[in-house]
Design an enzyme around this catalytic site. Structure first.
Site, PDB file in Angstrom:
ATOM      1  N   GLU A 170      -3.972   7.659  -5.356  1.00  0.00           N
ATOM      2  CA  GLU A 170      -4.155   6.616  -6.541  1.00  0.00           C
ATOM      3  C   GLU A 170      -5.592   7.430  -7.372  1.00  0.00           C
ATOM      4  OE1 GLU A 170      -4.158   2.456  -5.567  1.00  0.00           O
ATOM      5  OE2 GLU A 170      -2.319   2.736  -4.860  1.00  0.00           O
ATOM      6  N   HIS A 192      -1.606  -0.152  -9.898  1.00  0.00           N
ATOM      7  CA  HIS A 192      -2.360  -1.022  -8.936  1.00  0.00           C
ATOM      8  C   HIS A 192      -2.881  -2.199  -9.410  1.00  0.00           C
ATOM      9  CE1 HIS A 192      -3.937  -1.063  -4.580  1.00  0.00           C
ATOM     10  NE2 HIS A 192      -3.826  -2.233  -5.104  1.00  0.00           N
ATOM     11  N   ASP A 214       3.587  -0.449  -7.410  1.00  0.00           N
ATOM     12  CA  ASP A 214       2.130  -0.678  -7.993  1.00  0.00           C
ATOM     13  C   ASP A 214       1.236   0.214  -7.036  1.00  0.00           C
ATOM     14  OD1 ASP A 214       0.527  -2.153  -9.489  1.00  0.00           O
ATOM     15  OD2 ASP A 214      -0.076  -3.282  -7.779  1.00  0.00           O
ATOM     16  N   ARG A 218       0.943  -1.260   0.022  1.00  0.00           N
ATOM     17  CA  ARG A 218      -0.169  -0.202   0.136  1.00  0.00           C
ATOM     18  C   ARG A 218       0.912   1.223  -0.007  1.00  0.00           C
ATOM     19  NH1 ARG A 218      -3.527  -2.546  -1.531  1.00  0.00           N
ATOM     20  NH2 ARG A 218      -5.608  -2.862  -0.415  1.00  0.00           N
TER      21      ARG A 218
END
Ligand code: NAD
Length: 308
Positions: A255, A274, A250, A226
Site C-alpha cells: 500500500e 484502505h 480495501d 489486511r
C-alpha cells in the site's frame, strides 16, 4: 502508577486531523502533546501512535490507534514489560457499512454504472447478472468487532450469514460456524466471502489458490482486513481465469497499491484506498478509547484492549 503525559505521535496524521485529535483530549487530567520522532520518553508517558518507533519502548504504555497492530513488535513490548493496546472494538459500524456497500454495489452494479456514466453510456447489463443480496450466503472469516459488524448488517438485509471462528461460541446473526481448519468447506457455498481476521502467522496467505478454487464461480471476495491474508498473485489469476466473479478490496500486499497492479484494471473489482474506518468521527472514537485507558492506568486497573 503515575501518568503525567499523553503523547500523540505525529504519524496519527496519516489517518486523522492531528489538531482535532488533540482537542478531543481537552479536559484530560494529564498533559497532552503532539510529538515527533526522537522524543525522550519515561514511564510517566503514554504514547498514541499509528506507526511503531523504537523509542516507544521507554514509555509507560503505548496505544496503537489501529485495530490491526501487526506493524508493532509485540515480543519486544512483552520483553520490556510495556503494555501495548490497540483500537479494536470501534470499527464495527464503519467497516461493517463499507462491506455492505461493497456487496450492494457488486450485486446491483453501481460501480459499473458509475464507470459507464463517465462516457454518458446508458448501460444495459446482461439480464442474468444483477441479483439481490437478500437470500444469498455470506461467509465472514474472523468474527471480532469488524466481522460481527458485517454479520449484523448482512443478516438485517436478509442474507444467510455463516462464519469462520476459532471458538465455537455462538455469534448473533451467524447461522453456522466453521473452524479455521475447515475454510474450504466454509467458503464453498458462499456468494460473498468477507475477510475480517487480523494479520497473524496463522492468517497470512489463508486465501490461497486452493481456497479461491473452492469458491463458487459466481462468488465475490471482500477484503477489509489486511492485504497479506490473500495471496494476491493467486487472486489475480482467479480473476483473469474468471473462476470467481469479482472482488472488493480495501487492503493490499503493498500500500498504496502500485499503479502497475492488474487489480486496478478489472471492471468487477472495487479498489478502495484502505479507508475502512475513515469517517469524520474516527478521532472521537479513538480518543474515547484512549481516555478510558488513561483513567484505568491512573486508577491501577487493567487496560482495555491490551495486546502485549
Ligand atoms: P478484533 O480483535 O475485534 O477481531 C478479530 C477476530 O479475528 C477475533 O475474533 C479473533 O479471534 C479472530 N481471529 C484471529 N485469528 C483467526 C483465524 N485464524 N481464523 C478466524 N478468526 C481469527 O479486531 P477487529 O476490530 O474486528 O479488526 C479485525 C482486523 O480488521 C484488524 O486486525 C485489522 O487488521 C482489520 N481492520 C481493517 C480496517 C480497514 O481500514 N480496512 C479497519 C479496522 C480493522
Amino acid at each position: 502508577a503515575t501518568l503525567e503525559r499523553l503523547c500523540l505521535h505525529e504519524s496519527v496524521g496519516t489517518k486523522l486531523p492531528e489538531t482535532a485529535f488533540l482537542e478531543a483530549f481537552d479536559d484530560l487530567e494529564v498533559r497532552v502533546e503532539l510529538v515527533g520522532d526522537g522524543e525522550p520518553y519515561t514511564e510517566a508517558d503514554a504514547v498514541a501512535s499509528f506507526e511503531p518507533r523504537p523509542e516507544f519502548l521507554e514509555a509507560g504504555w503505548v496505544h496503537c490507534i489501529r485495530a490491526g497492530y501487526d506493524a508493532f513488535d509485540t515480543d519486544a513490548y512483552e520483553d520490556v514489560g510495556v503494555p501495548l493496546t490497540n483500537s479494536s472494538g470501534i470499527h464495527g459500524d464503519t467497516v461493517g457499512e463499507l462491506a455492505v456497500g461493497y456487496m450492494l454495489s457488486l450485486a446491483r452494479l453501481l460501480h459499473t454504472y458509475r464507470d459507464r456514466q463517465r462516457d454518458r453510456e446508458w448501460h444495459d447489463p446482461a439480464y442474468e447478472r444483477p441479483f439481490t443480496i437478500s437470500g444469498e450466503r455470506l461467509c465472514v472469516v474472523g468474527l471480532g468487532t469488524v466481522g460481527q459488524g458485517i454479520a449484523k448488517r448482512a443478516d438485517a438485509l436478509g442474507m444467510d450469514v455463516v462464519g469462520v471462528r476459532r471458538s465455537d461460541d455462538p455469534v448473533p446473526s451467524v447461522s453456522k460456524l466453521y473452524d479455521p481448519g475447515a475454510l474450504e468447506a466454509a467458503v464453498a457455498d458462499a456468494r460473498f466471502v468477507a475477510l475480517a481476521a487480523p494479520h497473524t502467522p496463522a492468517t497470512e496467505g489463508m486465501i490461497d489458490a486452493d481456497i479461491l478454487d473452492a469458491m463458487r464461480s459466481d462468488a465475490y471476495l471482500l477484503n477489509v482486513a489486511r492485504g497479506p491474508l490473500v495471496d494476491e498473485g493467486a487472486l489475480i489469476t482467479a480473476l483473469e481465469a474468471e473462476t470467481i466473479a469479482g472482488a472488493a478490496l480495501d487492503v493490499f500486499e503493498q500500500e498504496p497499491l502500485p499503479a502497475s497492479s492488474p487489480l486496478w484494471g478489472f471492471e468487477n473489482v472495487i479498489v478502495t484506498p484502505h479507508r475502512g474506518s475513515a469517517t469524520n468521527r474516527y478521532h472521537h472514537d479513538i480518543a474515547e478509547l484512549v481516555r478510558e485507558n488513561v483513567r484505568r492506568f491512573r486508577a491501577g486497573e487493567s487496560l482495555k484492549n491490551r495486546v502485549a
